[in-house]
Design an enzyme around this catalytic site. Structure first.
Site, short mmCIF file in Angstrom:
data_model
loop_
_atom_site.label_atom_id
_atom_site.label_comp_id
_atom_site.label_asym_id
_atom_site.label_seq_id
_atom_site.Cartn_x
_atom_site.Cartn_y
_atom_site.Cartn_z
N ASP A 1 -9.60 4.85 6.27
CA ASP A 1 -10.81 4.75 7.11
C ASP A 1 -12.05 4.56 6.25
OD1 ASP A 1 -12.18 4.73 9.51
OD2 ASP A 1 -12.41 6.91 9.58
N LEU B 98 10.23 1.55 -3.39
CA LEU B 98 9.35 2.21 -2.43
C LEU B 98 9.47 1.55 -1.05
CD1 LEU B 98 6.49 4.07 -2.41
CD2 LEU B 98 5.58 1.82 -1.95
N HIS C 89 -13.31 -4.71 5.62
CA HIS C 89 -11.86 -4.83 5.82
C HIS C 89 -11.24 -5.66 4.70
CE1 HIS C 89 -12.35 -2.81 9.53
NE2 HIS C 89 -12.90 -3.80 10.20
#
Ligand code: IPE
Ligand code: IPE
Ligand code: MG
Length: 254
Positions: free
Chosen positions: A27, A138, A44
């Protein structure tokens, strides 16, 4: 160091334990841009680089699952132009990053209401999942058009379908079966949740799965997120006592 190399190294933090699954609410992109008098979209865009860095770093630290909240079911409420630029950015970033993720043995998985996404993004997501399905490093899970309530309703529907089709008895439904029916079915619950951007809330992220996660909130805005902030969260995690309802004495701690 590449992610693949990282996984074979033992470059983990001294002392405490490493969380198997870390979830992050990324955020603060909009505020990052506003502080620089730039359009929100610039924030963004600036949020892609820390994703790349943190995927590599998490693998280096020995984390097995990393789940990133990229777009919530409530984010559809944002101005159309912001939403459409974000969707464009997801398509572009996926295209740009896929080769290196694959090279680094990362397995990609997406959770969320896929049918709400445009076909172009949906196709890319499916192709990325298929291409990396056999990777053993991962597991990177990206939540797009995801909401915890959506997820639980979906799971309830799936189980109800099983009952209606006679494949499942109502009495067989327990926590384990419900977990399996969720978007993260088969993935261990997050041990650590990190939220950047200063807010101390869950914002409808993994409501069921975060039941026993350790929560780490930081003021750092997502585009400024770094390996050091991630390590600070790991240090915080290593100092926690996870009691799951038991007393310290029961756990042999006191
Ligand atoms: C997080 O940053 C990214 C998304 C929710 C898509 P925000 O866009 O929420 O940034 P702030 O909270 O407005 O600064
Ligand atoms: C949560 O951030 C969702 C993502 C980071 C993708 P928001 O910025 O949408 O959360 P609220 O609206 O502040 O709760
Ligand atoms: Mg926000």
């Amino acid at each position: 160091m590449s992610v693949a190399e990282a996984q074979t190294s033992t470059d983990s933090l001294a002392g405490g334990s490493i969380p198997e699954h870390v979830a992050i609410i990324m955020d603060g992109n909009g505020r990052w841009a506003e502080h620089r008098s730039k359009p929100r979209h610039a924030g963004h865009r600036a949020g892609v680089a820390p994703v790349r860095k943190i995927v590599e770093h998490a693998a280096r630290r020995g984390v097995s699952y990393l789940t990133l909240f990229a777009f919530s079911s409530e984010n559809w409420r944002r101005p159309k132009s912001e939403v459409s630029k974000l969707m464009g950015l997801f398509i572009e970033a996926l295209q740009r990053e896929l080769n290196s993720l694959h090279r680094n043995n990362v397995k990609l998985r997406f959770i969320g209401a896929r049918e709400q996404l445009q076909d172009r993004l949906c196709n890319r997501i499916e192709a990325a999942e298929a291409r990396t399905a056999a990777n053993t490093g991962l597991t990177l899970i990206v939540a797009v058009a995801y909401g915890g309530r959506w997820d639980m309703v979906n799971a309830a529907r799936r189980l109800a379908e099983g009952v209606a089709e006679g494949k499942l008895q109502i009495g067989e439904i327990d926590e384990a079966l419900f977990s399996e029916a969720l978007a993260l079915g088969g993935v261990p619950d997050p041990d650590l949740l990190i939220r950047t951007g200063g807010e101390r809330r869950i914002s409808n992220f993994l409501l069921w799965n975060l039941a026993y996660a350790e929560l780490y909130f930081c003021d750092c805005l997502w585009p400024d997120f770094s390996e050091d902030v991630f390590d600070a969260a790991l240090e915080f995690y290593a100092r926690r006592q996870r009691r799951y309802g038991n007393t310290q004495k029961q756990l042999g701690i006191a």
